[in-house]
Design a protein around this motif. Structure first.
Motif, PDB file in Angstrom:
ATOM      1  N   ALA A   1     119.124  17.590 -47.300  1.00 44.94           N
ATOM      2  CA  ALA A   1     119.252  17.540 -45.846  1.00 44.94           C
ATOM      3  C   ALA A   1     119.678  18.892 -45.276  1.00 44.94           C
ATOM      4  O   ALA A   1     119.254  19.282 -44.183  1.00 44.94           O
ATOM      5  CB  ALA A   1     120.251  16.457 -45.442  1.00 44.94           C
ATOM      6  N   ALA A   2     120.513  19.622 -46.015  1.00 48.26           N
ATOM      7  CA  ALA A   2     120.966  20.921 -45.536  1.00 48.26           C
ATOM      8  C   ALA A   2     119.806  21.904 -45.396  1.00 48.26           C
ATOM      9  O   ALA A   2     119.854  22.815 -44.557  1.00 48.26           O
ATOM     10  CB  ALA A   2     122.027  21.494 -46.479  1.00 48.26           C
TER      11      ALA A   2
ATOM     12  N   ILE B   1     113.492  13.481 -46.544  1.00 51.62           N
ATOM     13  CA  ILE B   1     113.801  12.732 -47.766  1.00 51.62           C
ATOM     14  C   ILE B   1     113.197  11.342 -47.653  1.00 51.62           C
ATOM     15  O   ILE B   1     113.540  10.576 -46.745  1.00 51.62           O
ATOM     16  CB  ILE B   1     115.322  12.635 -47.975  1.00 51.62           C
ATOM     17  N   GLN B   2     112.308  11.018 -48.582  1.00 53.41           N
ATOM     18  CA  GLN B   2     111.682   9.700 -48.604  1.00 53.41           C
ATOM     19  C   GLN B   2     112.012   9.016 -49.931  1.00 53.41           C
ATOM     20  O   GLN B   2     111.892   9.625 -50.991  1.00 53.41           O
ATOM     21  CB  GLN B   2     110.171   9.815 -48.418  1.00 53.41           C
TER      22      GLN B   2
ATOM     23  N   ARG C   1     102.070  16.235 -48.564  1.00 50.44           N
ATOM     24  CA  ARG C   1     102.372  16.094 -49.983  1.00 50.44           C
ATOM     25  C   ARG C   1     103.853  16.401 -50.199  1.00 50.44           C
ATOM     26  O   ARG C   1     104.473  17.145 -49.432  1.00 50.44           O
ATOM     27  CB  ARG C   1     101.516  17.022 -50.842  1.00 50.44           C
ATOM     28  N   ALA C   2     104.405  15.805 -51.237  1.00 49.05           N
ATOM     29  CA  ALA C   2     105.811  16.047 -51.567  1.00 49.05           C
ATOM     30  C   ALA C   2     105.941  17.319 -52.388  1.00 49.05           C
ATOM     31  O   ALA C   2     105.041  17.669 -53.162  1.00 49.05           O
ATOM     32  CB  ALA C   2     106.373  14.855 -52.337  1.00 49.05           C
TER      33      ALA C   2
ATOM     34  N   ASP D   1     109.560  19.748 -45.226  1.00 49.86           N
ATOM     35  CA  ASP D   1     108.909  19.408 -46.488  1.00 49.86           C
ATOM     36  C   ASP D   1     109.441  18.079 -47.021  1.00 49.86           C
ATOM     37  O   ASP D   1     110.617  17.745 -46.862  1.00 49.86           O
ATOM     38  CB  ASP D   1     109.156  20.487 -47.544  1.00 49.86           C
ATOM     39  N   VAL D   2     108.566  17.337 -47.689  1.00 49.07           N
ATOM     40  CA  VAL D   2     108.933  16.028 -48.218  1.00 49.07           C
ATOM     41  C   VAL D   2     109.544  16.175 -49.605  1.00 49.07           C
ATOM     42  O   VAL D   2     109.007  16.860 -50.477  1.00 49.07           O
ATOM     43  CB  VAL D   2     107.709  15.090 -48.284  1.00 49.07           C
ATOM     44  N   VAL D   3     110.669  15.515 -49.801  1.00 53.02           N
ATOM     45  CA  VAL D   3     111.273  15.333 -51.121  1.00 53.02           C
ATOM     46  C   VAL D   3     111.318  13.843 -51.407  1.00 53.02           C
ATOM     47  O   VAL D   3     111.782  13.063 -50.564  1.00 53.02           O
ATOM     48  CB  VAL D   3     112.696  15.924 -51.176  1.00 53.02           C
ATOM     49  N   LEU D   4     110.836  13.442 -52.569  1.00 55.92           N
ATOM     50  CA  LEU D   4     110.932  12.050 -52.979  1.00 55.92           C
ATOM     51  C   LEU D   4     112.162  11.865 -53.868  1.00 55.92           C
ATOM     52  O   LEU D   4     112.451  12.706 -54.725  1.00 55.92           O
ATOM     53  CB  LEU D   4     109.678  11.616 -53.744  1.00 55.92           C
TER      54      LEU D   4
END
Length: 410
Positions: free
Chosen positions: A122-123, A128-129, A156-157, A105-108
Motif C-alpha cells: 500500500a505504501a 492489492i487484490q 496484469r499483476a 500496479d496489481v499485486v496478488l
C-alpha cells in the motif's frame, strides 16, 4: 501508510497482567546465550577491524554461502551470487516492491495475508487484490480466475505474494499438489512469484514441503529470515532472486541503507559455522510443539459452538473464526479489559474482510499462560454471544489514540 486504531489497546496489552496471544515473537530465551556471547566476543576481538567497518550492500560472502546451506534443507540449489542479505526479510519485501511496483500496479496476495506485506504494498500505492485460500493453502482455481479477469480487463499483476508454509496469519501450508498447480498457472501467465518463507523449518509434524523456488528458480523470488530460527535482534534476512533481478535489488539496497551491519552478519555467520544450528532448530520445534498443542487442546475443550480454527503443522499462528454475529475487532477492547489480547482479522485483508476472525499466537507465552489466555478469551466470546443474542451485534467502543502503527505484529 495507514495508522492503526488499535495502537493504544496494544500499549495496554503489553502490561504483565495481560496474557498476549497477539505478537509473533520467537522465544529467544531458548537460545544458547552463553555461546552467543562467546561468538560476539570473538568477532569483536578477532575480526573487529572488519566487523565495525562498512560492508557490501549485497552482504558478507561467507554468510551468503551459509544461507545457501540453510535453503538446501528445502530443496533449493542456489548460488551465493544470487543471494542478497537484507535487514530482516521485511526489507527484502520492501526492496522487491520498490523495484517492481509503480502506483496502480496489481499485486496478488492470499486472503488473509501478512499484515506488513499489505502495508508495504500500500505504501507503494499498489492495487492489492486477494486470492482465496482454505486449509490447504491458496486455491489454484481462484488464482487462475483472478488472472483471467485481469487479462480480460487489459491488466496484469506484477507478482503473486505467498507465505506457503504455516502461513501468517492462517497457519496453513500449501500442499504439494497445489504448489505444482500454482507454479504452472504462474508460468503460463508470465507471473512472478514472491515466496516469503520465515517459518519453513519450524515444522512440528508431517513431512516438509519443497520450496516453490526449488521447482521454479527462474520464476520465484525467495525471501528468508533468521528472525524465527535464530533471533530477530540480529535483523538478518535475505532474498534469493534470478540474476537480473538480484542486480536491481542490490542497487535498491544501496540507496536504502548503503550497507548492512557487518558485525551482525559476522556473528550470524560464525553461529552457522560453529554451532549445531540444526539441533538448535529441533529444540525450538519441541518447545513450540508443546505450546501449539496447549493452544489447540484448550480451544478444543473450551470454544463455544459455531467457532472454528486452523490446526497448523508448524509456525506460530492459529486462525480462529468466531460464531456468526460476533466481531473480533469490536470485541478487542473488552478482551483487553479481561486481560487477554489477540490480533483482529481485519488487519490481514486489504479489503473489508476478517471481522469474524482473529489471529492467536502460541510462540511466546508458556503452555500455562496459553491455557489461561484461552480460558479468558472464551469467557469474553461467551459474553459477546450473550449480548448478541439479547441485543444483536454489538458495536466496538471507541479506541483511544490510534496515531501510530500497531506494534508487535511480526
Amino acid at each position: 501508510m495507514v495508522a492503526s486504531e488499535v495502537r493504544a489497546l496494544f500499549a495496554v496489552a503489553s502490561r504483565p497482567e495481560v496474557v498476549s496471544l497477539a505478537g509473533g515473537m520467537p522465544n529467544v530465551s531458548a537460545l544458547p546465550l552463553e555461546d552467543m556471547g562467546d561468538i560476539v566476543r570473538r568477532v569483536t576481538t578477532e575480526q573487529g577491524a572488519t566487523a565495525l567497518q562498512y560492508g557490501s550492500a549485497q552482504g558478507d560472502p561467507a554468510l551468503r554461502e551459509r544461507i545457501c546451506e540453510v535453503m538446501a534443507l528445502e530443496g533449493i540449489d542456489a548460488s551465493a551470487e544470487d543471494v542478497i542479505v537484507t535487514v530482516g526479510s521485511q526489507q527484502a519485501l520492501d526492496l522487491v516492491t520498490r523495484v517492481f511496483i509503480d502506483p496502480g500496479d496489481v499485486v496478488l496476495a492470499e486472503a488473509p495475508t501478512y499484515v506488513t506485506a499489505i502495508n508495504t504494498f500500500a505504501a507503494f500505492q499498489a492495487d492489492i487484490q486477494h486470492v482465496a485460500m482454505d486449509d490447504e493453502g491458496v486455491l489454484p482455481e481462484a488464482l487462475e480466475e483472478r488472472l483471467t479477469a485481469l487479462a480480460a480487463a487489459g491488466r496484469r499483476a506484477k507478482f503473486f505474494y505467498t507465505v506457503p508454509n504455516f502461513q501468517n496469519p492462517a497457519g496453513v501450508t500449501l500442499t504439494a499438489g497445489r504448489r505444482r498447480r500454482v507454479l504452472e498457472i504462474c508460468r503460463r501467465h508470465g507471473l512472478l512469484v514472491l515466496e516469503d518463507n520465515p517459518y519453513g523449518l519450524l515444522r512440528y509434524e508431517g513431512e516438509a514441503e519443497r520450496a516453490l523456488r526449488a521447482d521454479a528458480p527462474d520464476n520465484v523470488i525467495y525471501l528468508g529470515s533468521f528472525s524465527k530460527t535464530l533471533s530477530p535482534g540480529f535483523r538478518i534476512g535475505w532474498a534469493l532472486a534470478p540474476s537480473a533481478v538480484r542486480a536491481k535489488l542490490v542497487l535498491a539496497a544501496e540507496s536504502a541503507m548503503l550497507s548492512h551491519s557487518t558485525f551482525n552478519q559476522l556473528v550470524v555467520g560464525r553461529y552457522l559455522a560453529e554451532h549445531p544450528w540444526r539441533e538448535q532448530i529441533k529444540e525450538f520445534n519441541e518447545m513450540y510443539r508443546e505450546r501449539r498443542d496447549a493452544m489447540l487442546a484448550s480451544l478444543e475443550a473450551l470454544m463455544p459452538p459455531g467457532a472454528s480454527w486452523t490446526r497448523p503443522e508448524g509456525g506460530f499462528f492459529v486462525w480462529v473464526t468466531l460464531p456468526e454475529g460476533l466481531d473480533a475487532k469490536a470485541m478487542l477492547p473488552r478482551a483487553v479489559g479481561e486481560r487477554v489480547a489477540y490480533v483482529p482479522g481485519t488487519g490481514f485483508f486489504a479489503s473489508d474482510e476478517g471481522h469474524r476472525n482473529m489471529r492467536l499466537s502460541f510462540c511466546y507465552p508458556t503452555p500455562e499462560q496459553i491455557r489461561e489466555g484461552v480460558r479468558r478469551l472464551v469467557g469474553v466470546i461467551e459474553n459477546e454471544a450473550a449480548l448478541r443474542d439479547t441485543f444483536g451485534t454489538t458495536p466496538a467502543p471507541p479506541a483511544p489514540g490510534g496515531d501510530a502503527p500497531t506494534p508487535d505484529l511480526p
